[in-house]
Design a protein around this motif. Structure first.
Motif, PDB file in Angstrom:
ATOM      1  N   VAL A 337       0.841  -1.199   0.000  1.00  0.00           N
ATOM      2  CA  VAL A 337       0.000   0.000   0.000  1.00  0.00           C
ATOM      3  C   VAL A 337       0.877   1.251   0.000  1.00  0.00           C
ATOM      4  N   ARG A 338       1.870   1.264   0.879  1.00  0.00           N
ATOM      5  CA  ARG A 338       2.712   2.458   0.993  1.00  0.00           C
ATOM      6  C   ARG A 338       3.490   2.721  -0.294  1.00  0.00           C
ATOM      7  N   VAL A 339       4.046   1.655  -0.903  1.00  0.00           N
ATOM      8  CA  VAL A 339       4.826   1.857  -2.131  1.00  0.00           C
ATOM      9  C   VAL A 339       3.921   2.429  -3.226  1.00  0.00           C
ATOM     10  N   ALA A 340       2.722   1.886  -3.380  1.00  0.00           N
ATOM     11  CA  ALA A 340       1.812   2.374  -4.423  1.00  0.00           C
ATOM     12  C   ALA A 340       1.468   3.846  -4.184  1.00  0.00           C
ATOM     13  N   LEU A 363      -5.026  -5.912   1.337  1.00  0.00           N
ATOM     14  CA  LEU A 363      -5.764  -5.175   2.364  1.00  0.00           C
ATOM     15  C   LEU A 363      -6.178  -6.094   3.494  1.00  0.00           C
ATOM     16  N   ALA A 364      -6.517  -7.333   3.144  1.00  0.00           N
ATOM     17  CA  ALA A 364      -6.874  -8.281   4.205  1.00  0.00           C
ATOM     18  C   ALA A 364      -5.686  -8.407   5.150  1.00  0.00           C
ATOM     19  N   GLN A 365      -4.461  -8.413   4.567  1.00  0.00           N
ATOM     20  CA  GLN A 365      -3.284  -8.540   5.417  1.00  0.00           C
ATOM     21  C   GLN A 365      -3.035  -7.265   6.225  1.00  0.00           C
ATOM     22  N   VAL A 366      -3.424  -6.105   5.683  1.00  0.00           N
ATOM     23  CA  VAL A 366      -3.223  -4.851   6.401  1.00  0.00           C
ATOM     24  C   VAL A 366      -3.974  -4.878   7.733  1.00  0.00           C
ATOM     25  N   ARG A 367      -5.062  -5.637   7.779  1.00  0.00           N
ATOM     26  CA  ARG A 367      -5.850  -5.690   9.017  1.00  0.00           C
ATOM     27  C   ARG A 367      -5.161  -6.488  10.120  1.00  0.00           C
ATOM     28  N   GLY A 524     -21.725   4.305   4.114  1.00  0.00           N
ATOM     29  CA  GLY A 524     -20.401   4.363   4.724  1.00  0.00           C
ATOM     30  C   GLY A 524     -19.986   3.049   5.368  1.00  0.00           C
ATOM     31  N   ASP A 525     -20.737   1.978   5.130  1.00  0.00           N
ATOM     32  CA  ASP A 525     -20.475   0.724   5.830  1.00  0.00           C
ATOM     33  C   ASP A 525     -19.482  -0.176   5.118  1.00  0.00           C
ATOM     34  N   ARG A 526     -19.087   0.192   3.895  1.00  0.00           N
ATOM     35  CA  ARG A 526     -18.246  -0.731   3.133  1.00  0.00           C
ATOM     36  C   ARG A 526     -16.881  -0.866   3.805  1.00  0.00           C
ATOM     37  N   ASP A 527     -16.342  -2.092   3.819  1.00  0.00           N
ATOM     38  CA  ASP A 527     -15.015  -2.235   4.415  1.00  0.00           C
ATOM     39  C   ASP A 527     -13.953  -1.881   3.366  1.00  0.00           C
ATOM     40  N   GLU A 528     -12.671  -1.898   3.796  1.00  0.00           N
ATOM     41  CA  GLU A 528     -11.582  -1.438   2.916  1.00  0.00           C
ATOM     42  C   GLU A 528     -11.539  -2.239   1.613  1.00  0.00           C
ATOM     43  N   THR A 529     -11.709  -3.562   1.741  1.00  0.00           N
ATOM     44  CA  THR A 529     -11.620  -4.426   0.576  1.00  0.00           C
ATOM     45  C   THR A 529     -12.697  -4.068  -0.447  1.00  0.00           C
ATOM     46  N   GLU A 530     -13.908  -3.818   0.047  1.00  0.00           N
ATOM     47  CA  GLU A 530     -15.004  -3.473  -0.872  1.00  0.00           C
ATOM     48  C   GLU A 530     -14.750  -2.133  -1.554  1.00  0.00           C
TER      49      GLU A 530
ATOM     50  N   GLY B 120       0.639 -12.660  -4.758  1.00  0.00           N
ATOM     51  CA  GLY B 120       1.901 -12.411  -4.062  1.00  0.00           C
ATOM     52  C   GLY B 120       1.756 -12.237  -2.562  1.00  0.00           C
ATOM     53  N   ALA B 121       0.523 -12.191  -2.060  1.00  0.00           N
ATOM     54  CA  ALA B 121       0.349 -11.988  -0.624  1.00  0.00           C
ATOM     55  C   ALA B 121       0.068 -13.319   0.050  1.00  0.00           C
ATOM     56  N   MET B 122       0.850 -13.635   1.093  1.00  0.00           N
ATOM     57  CA  MET B 122       0.591 -14.871   1.817  1.00  0.00           C
ATOM     58  C   MET B 122      -0.514 -14.622   2.836  1.00  0.00           C
TER      59      MET B 122
END
Lengths: 548, 210
Positions: A337-340, A363-367, A524-530, B120-122
Motif C-alpha cells: 500500500v505504501r509503495v503504491a 488489504l486483508a493482510q493490512v488488518r 459508509g459501511d463498506r469495508d476497505e476491501t469493498e 503475491g500476498a501470503m
C-alpha cells in the motif's frame, strides 16, 4: 535451431524462452549495470531434454561455441591451467520456484584449475574454498549425494576455518562421496562438468518436490527451465569481497530506504541458505563505500525502469560490484500500500495505477495487527515472519521454563530451532522466535497450527539456555525480559511496542480516499476491501472500453 | 544394497524411554499412541524408569512425563548400542539422506495447507475453497506413497520404526475422511508424527541439532 542466447542488450527473446532470471539480467545490461558476462540456454532445450532424456541435437556444439566466446570475453579458459575460468550454472524458469531447482557454482575448478587459481591470486585458501564449494554443489545437485553425508563433512571442518589442510581433507572426502555414489570420479574435463550440470538443472524441473510445488501453485508442468551460465564472481575472494541482497525500499514498511543484508568474504548461497551470519545492508556504506554508492545508483535506475520497488542479489569481488539477479518488488500487505501511494505521490505512476497495483488480498493482510513506530534502538533482532500477528510476553529460553513461567503471564519462547521436545513450551507460549529455519520449517508449521505469532530465521539471535538469556546485536536479555514479536514483518522488539491494525494506517487512508473518488459508495459501511474492489472494477471497465 | 535379514526388537523399557525422548514432554495417552502399548503398560514402565531416575512427572496445566538429564544420557547410550549391535548405521544413514529429500516437500505441503499465496500476498488458508483443499490432500496422499518404502526400510533395520508408517497412514486416513486437523493441527497429525520421525532419526544416529 538456436538453443543458446548471449546475455546481451540486443537479445529480444521473451521471458518464456529466457526465464525470469536471464530476462532480468538482460534488462540490467540494457541499463548499463554491471552483470557478469555469460549466456542462457533457453527453455526449449529443457523441454526437448525432458521429452527424450538427452541433450537436443546441436546443443553441445552451441555450448562449446558459447563457452569459447565467454573465454574470449574474459580472457580466461574454462578449467584452464592458467587464468582459469569458473562459471555459475543456475536454473530460472518463466515463473520463479524458489529453492526448488538446481544450481551448480564454481564449475570448471578442476584440480589443475584450482592450483592455477591459487597461483594467480596468491591465495591457496581461497582457491581450495572455491573448489570445495564446487564439489559440494556438484555432489548434491548433479550426483545426488545426500545432505546428511555432506553435512558430516562440514561438521568435520567446522572450527578449522582458514586451514588449507582442513580444506584438502574435506575435498578428498567429498570426492570420495561422489565416487561412491556415482561409481565415477568427478570429471577433470571442465566441458564435461558443464554438460552434466546443465542436464542436472533440466532434470531438476521434474523432481517430485518441484512437481508438487507446481501443482499447488497452478504453474503449468510443461514450461521447463532455462539455464543461465555466467563467469563466477568470487564473493569469497578477500576482505573487499562479499555478497548480499537488497530492496530499494523496506519490504516490511514500504518506506523509501534501501533495505537488505550483506555478508563479507562469502558467496551468495551462504546468504540464501542462512548458514552464515549476515549484517544489515548499511554495513556496506562503511566498509565498501564505492560498492555502496554503485548499488544505490543501480537501485534508483532499476526503480525508474520498473516504476516499482525492486529486489536485487549482488556480489562484489575485490571492491567491484556485480548484480546477479533483479526483480520488481512484489511487496505485500502494508508495504504494498505504501509503495503504491508513495509512487503516485511522486508522480512515478498515476493514482489509477496505484489503485490497480494493490490487491484486495493485501488489504486483508493490512488488518493483521503490526508493530509500528519502533525506536530502532528497541529492535532486538529480525527474522522472517512465519505466522502473522503480534505477541507480547516475557523471554523464555527453554520449553520447560516457558511452561513454568506461563503460569505467571504471557511468555515468548526463543529457541535455536524447534524439535518435538519444545512442543509443550510452544503450547504454553504466546509467541515463538527461532534463530534458524524458514517459513516452511517445523517451527513455522507448528506455530501456524497453534495460531501463534512466529518469527523464524532470526540469524543474529543466539539462545543461551545454560545462562538463561538471549543475545543479538551485542545486547543480552535475561529470561523474564518483556519483548514483542511481529509474525508478519519479522521484528523482535524490546518492551511493549505500539501496535496498529488497518484503521490508523495513513497510507491506506490515502489510497482508500482515491478509491472513493473513483467509485464512491452510497453508504459508509463498506469495508476497505469493498472500497478498493469497486474502484478497481470501475478502472478495469474503463480500461476495456478505451480503444487502442 | 542388501537389506538386513532380521529385525531387531527393542526392549519395552527402552522403547518407552526413547519414545518419550523423541516426542517430548507428554501425557500417557501420547506415549501409548506412539508406542502402540496400552496406557497402563506405559504407566508401569514410566514408574520403573522414574524409580531409576531416568524420567520425571510434573503436575499442573502443562504437566506430564519428561526425561531427566540422566534419562537423556542413558537413552543416547542404549540407542547407540542398539544401532551398533544390529549393525544398521549405514542403512539408517542412507535412509536419513532420503528422508532429508522428502522432508522439505512435506513441509511445503503443510505450508500449502495452512497458507495460500494470492497475488503475491501470503494469507492463512481459511479452508473456504474446497477444490484447493482437495488438491493439497491429494498431494499428501501421493507423498505418503513415496514415504512408505522409506518407512519399510527403517522398520526392516529396527523394528521400533514400524509405528511411524502405521501412525502416518492413520493420520492421513482420518484427514481423508474429513478430520482435517489430522494433517497439521492435531497432536497426532501427519506433521506431528513426521516431525517425531525426524527427531528419532537424529537421536538414533546421534546427529546433533546444530
Amino acid at each position: 535451431m538456436t538453443w543458446i542466447h548471449p546475455l546481451s542488450a540486443e537479445v529480444e527473446e521473451t521471458v518464456d524462452v529466457l526465464g525470469g532470471k536471464a530476462h532480468g539480467l538482460i534488462v540490467l545490461r540494457r541499463l548499463g549495470l554491471p552483470v557478469p558476462p555469460g549466456f542462457v540456454i533457453g527453455t526449449e532445450a529443457c523441454r526437448a531434454y525432458l521429452r527424450t532424456g538427452r541433450l537436443p541435437h546441436g546443443l553441445t556444439a552451441e555450448l562449446a561455441a558459447a563457452v569459447a566466446e565467454l573465454e574470449s570475453v574474459t580472457d580466461r579458459q574454462l578449467g584452464g591451467s592458467e587464468r582459469p575460468l569458473a562459471v555459475s550454472v543456475r536454473s530460472g524458469g518463466k515463473v520463479s520456484m524458489p529453492g526448488m531447482m538446481s544450481t551448480v557454482l564454481n564449475l570448471g575448478l578442476t584440480s589443475g584449475a584450482t592450483a592455477a587459481l591459487a597461483d594467480e591470486m596468491g591465495d591457496p585458501r581461497f582457491a581450495l574454498d572455491s573448489r570445495l564449494r564446487f564439489l559440494t554443489s556438484f555432489a548434491s545437485q548433479v550426483v545426488g549425494v545426500g545432505q546428511e553425508s555432506l553435512a558430516s563433512v562440514d561438521r568435520a571442518i567446522a572450527g578449522r576455518d582458514g586451514d588449507p589442510g582442513a580444506f584438502e581433507t574435506a575435498i578428498r572426502e567429498v570426492e570420495r562421496l561422489i565416487r561412491e555414489r556415482s561409481g565415477e570420479p568427478v570429471p577433470e574435463e571442465a566441458a564435461r562438468q558443464l554438460e552434466l550440470a546443465v542436464e542436472a538443472v533440466f532434470s531438476s524441473w521434474d523432481t517430485p518436490r518441484a512437481r508438487t510445488y507446481r501443482a499447488l501453485h497452478d504453474i503449468p508442468g510443461d514450461l521447463g527451465t532455462a539455464v543461465t551460465v555466467q563467469a563466477m564472481v568470487f564473493g569469497n575472494r578477500d576482505e573487499h569481497s562479499g555478497t548480499g541482497v537488497a530492496f530499494s525500499r523496506d519490504p516490511n514498511t514500504g518506506e523509501h530506504v534501501p533495505f537488505g543484508e550483506v555478508l563479507f568474504g562469502r558467496q551468495g548461497e551462504d546468504v540464501v541458505s542462512g548458514t552464515s551470519l549476515t549484517g544489515p545492508l548499511r554495513e556496506l556504506a562503511d566498509r565498501e563505500p564505492a560498492v555502496w554508492a554503485r548499488l544505490l545508483t543501480a537501485l534508483d535506475q532499476l526503480e525508474e525502469h520498473y516504476r516499482d520497488a525492486c529486489y536485487v542479489e549482488f556480489t562484489f569481488e575485490a571492491g567491484e560490484l556485480f548484480i546477479l539477479q533483479v526483480r520488481p518488488g512484489r511487496f505485500v500487505g502494508r508495504a504494498a500500500v505504501r509503495v503504491a501511494v508513495d509512487l503516485a505521490e511522486a508522480g512515478t505512476i498515476g493514482r489509477d495505477e496505484a489503485l490497480l497495483r494493490v490487491s484486495p488480498q493485501h488489504l486483508a493482510q493490512v488488518r493483521t495487527p503490526r508493530i509500528t513506530a519502533v525506536d530502532p534502538r528497541n529492535v532486538f533482532t529480525r527474522g522472517l515472519g512465519a505466522s502473522p500477528g503480534v505477541a507480547v510476553g516475557r523471554v523464555a529460553t527453554t520449553a520447560d521454563s516457558a511452561a513454568r513461567m506461563a503460569a505467571g503471564g504471557p511468555v515468548v519462547l526463543l529457541r535455536p530451532e524447534t524439535s518435538p521436545l519444545d512442543m509443550h513450551g510452544l503450547a504454553a507460549a504466546t509467541g515463538v522466535v527461532t534463530a534458524r529455519g524458514g517459513p516452511t520449517s517445523h517451527a513455522a508449521v507448528v506455530a501456524r497450527a497453534m495460531g501463534k505469532p512466529a518469527v523464524v530465521g532470526a540469524t543474529g539471535l543466539t539462545v543461551d539456555a545454560a545462562d538463561g538469556c538471549v543475545r543479538a546485536g551485542g545486547r543480552t536479555l535475561p529470561e523474564g525480559t518483556l519483548i514483542a514479536v511481529d509474525g508478519t514483518g519479522g521484528e523482535v522488539v524490546v518492551g511493549e511496542p505500539h501496535v496498529v491494525a488497518a484503521a490508523t494506517d495513513p497510507h491506506l487512508h490515502q489510497l482508500l480516499g482515491w478509491a472513493d473518488d473513483v467509485a464512491s459508495g452510497a453508504d459508509g459501511d463498506r469495508d476497505e476491501t469493498e472500497r478498493l474492489s469497486s474502484a478497481q472494477a470501475v478502472l478495469r471497465g474503463a480500461g476495456q472500453g478505451t480503444p487502442g | 544394497m542388501t537389506q538386513p535379514v532380521s529385525s531387531h526388537a527393542t526392549s519395552t523399557d527402552l522403547l518407552v524411554l526413547h519414545t518419550l525422548r523423541c516426542i517430548g514432554f507428554s501425557g500417557l495417552s501420547a506415549v501409548a499412541g506412539a508406542t502402540g502399548l496400552s496406557e497402563s503398560d506405559v504407566e508401569s514402565e514410566l514408574i520403573d524408569l522414574a524409580v531409576a531416575g531416568l524420567v520425571t512427572r510434573t503436575a499442573g496445566d502443562f504437566g506430564g512425563w519428561g526425561l531427566t538429564d540422566a534419562g537423556r544420557a542413558t537413552d543416547a547410550e542404549r540407542i547407540a548400542e542398539e544401532v551398533a549391535t544390529a549393525g544398521v548405521r549405514p542403512v539408517l544413514t542412507s535412509a536419513f539422506d532420503r528422508f532429508l529429500v522428502l522432508n522439505p516437500e512435506l513441509l511445503d505441503l503443510c505450508t500449502a495447507w495452512q497458507t495460500r499465496t494470492v497475488n503475491g500476498a501470503m494469507a492463512m488458508n481459511d479452508h473456504s475453497d474446497s477444490s484447493y483443499d482437495a488438491r493439497v490432500l491429494d498431494r499428501f496422499t501421493e507423498f505418503h506413497q513415496r514415504a512408505e518404502p522409506l518407512c519399510t526400510e527403517l522398520s526392516a533395520a529396527l523394528l521400533r520404526f514400524h509405528r511411524y508408517p502405521v501412525r502416518l497412514a492413520d493420520a492421513l486416513a482420518r484427514a481423508r475422511s474429513g478430520a482435517l486437523e489430522y494433517l497439521t493441527d492435531s497432536t497426532a497429525s501427519y506433521h506431528t508424527v513426521w516431525f517425531q520421525l525426524h527427531e528419532d532419526l537424529l537421536a538414533t544416529l546421534g546427529i546433533p541439532r546444530h
